[in-house]
Design an enzyme around this catalytic site. Structure first.
Site, short mmCIF file in Angstrom:
data_model
loop_
_atom_site.label_atom_id
_atom_site.label_comp_id
_atom_site.label_asym_id
_atom_site.label_seq_id
_atom_site.Cartn_x
_atom_site.Cartn_y
_atom_site.Cartn_z
N SER A 58 -35.19 -15.53 23.62
CA SER A 58 -36.67 -16.14 22.79
C SER A 58 -36.68 -17.47 23.37
O SER A 58 -35.92 -18.04 23.97
CB SER A 58 -36.27 -15.80 21.54
OG SER A 58 -37.31 -16.60 20.55
N TYR A 96 -31.61 -16.98 13.49
CA TYR A 96 -32.26 -16.39 14.72
C TYR A 96 -32.25 -17.45 15.76
O TYR A 96 -32.04 -16.87 17.05
CB TYR A 96 -33.69 -16.42 14.23
CG TYR A 96 -34.71 -15.47 15.67
CD1 TYR A 96 -34.34 -14.29 15.69
CD2 TYR A 96 -35.53 -16.29 16.15
CE1 TYR A 96 -34.96 -13.45 16.88
CE2 TYR A 96 -36.09 -15.59 17.14
CZ TYR A 96 -35.86 -14.16 17.51
OH TYR A 96 -36.44 -13.52 18.57
#
Ligand code: NAP
Length: 277
Positions: free
Chosen positions: A159, A172
């Site tokens: 990401s 995350y």
């Protein structure tokens, strides 16, 4: 793309969003694809209903689309955070496809919340799926690549938050930060044995994980304002870069994460000078 036809590919989290697009892309390139899904097979009816709802595309349509390419495509169940599941999933993919050449570590979750309020269970859950799960899948795939004595490729779907901190998404961000060193360390360790390990770093992509804003024009507009290219990505744009990194055209690339983010990692707030004038 060069070198994908006939390859045996395992895609985790392959029933939704980016993973589904990757599975379809590889199938269209003539690869054989094992699509990992999480929910239990004995709950088949419910599972299918969930898959339909999550993907927006009925599973049988997906399989039909993939079968048209002439490859062999199978569904393999596993919760990637469970070691025994991962070991049996990789073995099942190998048995059903006749070997393994490419692993796509795509399965991922996020649990938002103020960092000082996060429960340890939710912190551990995100790490267990996104990072430990990716490692366990990589470990099993590498064992198989070495046993086959053939080259192998691993792609970690990371990401932009591998690089950009994301307040209220601590677990995350930590998981994707860890993924960078998973990619780089495995790449270094196995480069001399024919195994390449790379990552892609998606920016905002239109998938169910972003259901909080994708269907809301006002919220979407706010998201796009922060992206230099002023739009979100389609999952297929992630699939194309993933396929390139697995192809022979990328034969000399290892240990890298390619950000596919419309410029998001370029610090969009610096589009106009404000800091030194
Ligand atoms: P998504 O549509 O929510 O898909 C996530 C997939 O992961 C689903 O198929 C899900 O299956 C699977 N999964 C979740 N937990 C699992 C587990 N324990 N075991 C096996 N599979 C599991 O999300 P997405 O946007 O396509 O995300 C795919 C990857 O891209 C993730 O790693 C995410 O972090 C990354 N990413 C996405 C974006 C974005 O903007 N969309 C941006 C950057 C990075 P179930 O439905 O059965 O749980």
């Amino acid at each position: 793309m060069k070198g994908l036809k006939g390859k045996n590919v395992l895609v985790t989290g392959g029933t939704s969003g980016i993973g589904q697009a990757i599975a379809v892309y590889f199938a269209k390139e003539g690869a054989n694809v094992a699509i990992n899904y999480r929910s239990r097979s004995q709950e088949a009816e419910e599972t299918h209903a969930q898959i339909h709802a999550e993907s927006g595309q009925p599973m049988h349509d997906l399989m039909d689309e993939m079968e048209e390419s002439g490859g062999r495509h199978v569904l393999v169940r596993a919760d990637v955070s469970v070691e025994a599941d991962v070991v049996s999933m990789v073995q099942e993919a190998v048995d059903q496809l006749g070997g393994l050449d490419i692993l796509i570590n795509n399965a991922g979750i996020q649990i938002p919340g103020d960092s000082h309020e996060l429960t340890i269970d939710s912190f551990d859950r995100v790490l267990a799926v996104n990072l430990r799960g990716a490692y366990m899948c990589a470990r099993e795939a590498i064992k198989q690549f070495l046993a086959q004595n053939k080259p192998g490729v691993i792609i970690n779907v990371s990401s932009v938050h591998q690089e950009i901190p994301k307040p209220r998404f601590l677990s995350y961000s930590v998981s994707k930060g860890g993924m960078q060193n998973l990619t780089r360390t495995l790449a270094l360790e196995y480069a001399g044995r024919g195994i390449r390990v790379n990552g892609i770093g998606p920016g905002a992509t239109i998938t169910p994980i972003n259901r909080a804003w994708v269907d809301d024009p006002a919220k979407s507009a706010m998201v796009y304002e922060h992206i230099p290219m002023q739009r979100a990505a389609e999952s297929e744009e992630m699939a194309a870069v993933t396929a390139f990194l697995c192809s022979d055209d990328a034969a000399y690339i290892t240990g890298q994460t390619i950000f596919v983010d419309g410029g998001l990692t370029l610090y969009a707030d610096f589009r106009t000078a404000w800091s030194s004038e």
